[in-house]
Design a protein around this motif. Structure first.
Motif, mmCIF file in Angstrom:
data_model
loop_
_atom_site.group_PDB
_atom_site.id
_atom_site.type_symbol
_atom_site.label_atom_id
_atom_site.label_comp_id
_atom_site.label_asym_id
_atom_site.label_seq_id
_atom_site.Cartn_x
_atom_site.Cartn_y
_atom_site.Cartn_z
ATOM 1 N N CYS A 96 10.448 46.023 85.108
ATOM 2 C CA CYS A 96 9.574 44.899 85.403
ATOM 3 C C CYS A 96 10.417 43.630 85.392
ATOM 4 O O CYS A 96 11.460 43.555 84.727
ATOM 5 N N ALA A 97 9.961 42.662 86.182
ATOM 6 C CA ALA A 97 10.709 41.429 86.354
ATOM 7 C C ALA A 97 9.730 40.271 86.512
ATOM 8 O O ALA A 97 8.599 40.473 86.976
ATOM 9 N N ALA A 98 10.164 39.059 86.164
ATOM 10 C CA ALA A 98 9.282 37.903 86.175
ATOM 11 C C ALA A 98 9.946 36.709 86.838
ATOM 12 O O ALA A 98 11.182 36.541 86.774
ATOM 13 N N MET A 99 9.124 35.872 87.462
ATOM 14 C CA MET A 99 9.616 34.645 88.073
ATOM 15 C C MET A 99 8.434 33.714 88.315
ATOM 16 O O MET A 99 7.277 34.145 88.294
ATOM 17 N N ARG A 100 8.722 32.455 88.622
ATOM 18 C CA ARG A 100 7.649 31.456 88.826
ATOM 19 C C ARG A 100 7.475 31.139 90.306
ATOM 20 O O ARG A 100 7.444 29.991 90.710
ATOM 21 N N LYS A 101 7.356 32.195 91.126
ATOM 22 C CA LYS A 101 7.159 32.024 92.564
ATOM 23 C C LYS A 101 6.159 33.059 93.040
ATOM 24 O O LYS A 101 5.818 33.970 92.306
ATOM 25 N N PRO A 102 5.671 32.939 94.287
ATOM 26 C CA PRO A 102 4.783 33.989 94.822
ATOM 27 C C PRO A 102 5.503 35.327 94.938
ATOM 28 O O PRO A 102 6.738 35.386 94.919
ATOM 29 N N TYR A 110 14.044 36.817 90.905
ATOM 30 C CA TYR A 110 13.476 37.057 89.579
ATOM 31 C C TYR A 110 14.462 36.611 88.502
ATOM 32 O O TYR A 110 15.653 36.937 88.566
ATOM 33 N N THR A 111 13.941 35.913 87.493
ATOM 34 C CA THR A 111 14.799 35.318 86.472
ATOM 35 C C THR A 111 14.805 36.083 85.154
ATOM 36 O O THR A 111 15.666 35.850 84.319
ATOM 37 N N VAL A 112 13.844 36.967 84.978
ATOM 38 C CA VAL A 112 13.757 37.744 83.738
ATOM 39 C C VAL A 112 13.586 39.208 84.109
ATOM 40 O O VAL A 112 12.742 39.528 84.968
ATOM 41 N N TRP A 113 14.357 40.078 83.473
ATOM 42 C CA TRP A 113 14.313 41.518 83.758
ATOM 43 C C TRP A 113 14.226 42.291 82.446
ATOM 44 O O TRP A 113 14.833 41.916 81.435
ATOM 45 N N GLY A 114 13.506 43.410 82.513
ATOM 46 C CA GLY A 114 13.516 44.340 81.401
ATOM 47 C C GLY A 114 14.655 45.328 81.552
ATOM 48 O O GLY A 114 15.406 45.295 82.535
ATOM 49 N N GLN A 115 14.762 46.220 80.584
ATOM 50 C CA GLN A 115 15.854 47.194 80.572
ATOM 51 C C GLN A 115 15.519 48.449 81.365
ATOM 52 O O GLN A 115 16.428 49.231 81.678
#
Length: 123
Positions: A96-102, A110-115
């Motif tokens: 899973c990954a996270a970012m502040r865009k559509p 994506y600026t944050v990633w899980g392992q």
């Protein structure tokens, strides 16, 4: 600490179901779009499902449409990926990954990633 932690992977028979969980911490979860990517051995990273910040609009890759469902709970900072009718070709490490865009399948956004968590579908 900014973190994403995946869980729920495992071994499942073809045709079976599995639910992956992505737990977020250390950042304003409600403001972030969350996506699931996967990477099979010898292949590149592939976008699977996305749930967008604020609107909760969802997007799925053609390969999983009708089989995978993504949802989020902004009170527990968790995103779930419900996978049904699993196929051998779904075997991969899921991130899973996270970012502040559509929503986008462009992984570099994506600026944050899980392992990652391993999903293996047996035939």
């Amino acid at each position: 600490e900014v973190r994403l932690v995946e869980s729920g992977g495992g071994l499942v028979q073809a045709g079976g179901s599995l639910t992956l969980s992505c737990a977020a911490s250390g950042f304003p979860f409600v403001d972030y779009t969350i996506s699931w990517f996967r990477q099979a051995p010898g292949k590149g990273r592939e976008g699977v499902s996305c749930i967008q910040r604020i609107s909760d609009r969802t997007l799925h890759a053609d390969s999983v449409k009708g089989r995978f469902t993504i949802s989020r709970d902004n009170t527990t900072n968790t995103v779930l990926l419900r996978m049904t009718s699993l196929k051998a070709e779904d075997t991969a490490v899921y991130f899973c990954a996270a970012m502040r865009k559509p929503c986008t399948w462009y992984s570099n956004a994506y600026t944050v990633w899980g392992q990652g968590t391993q999903v293996t579908v047996s035939t």
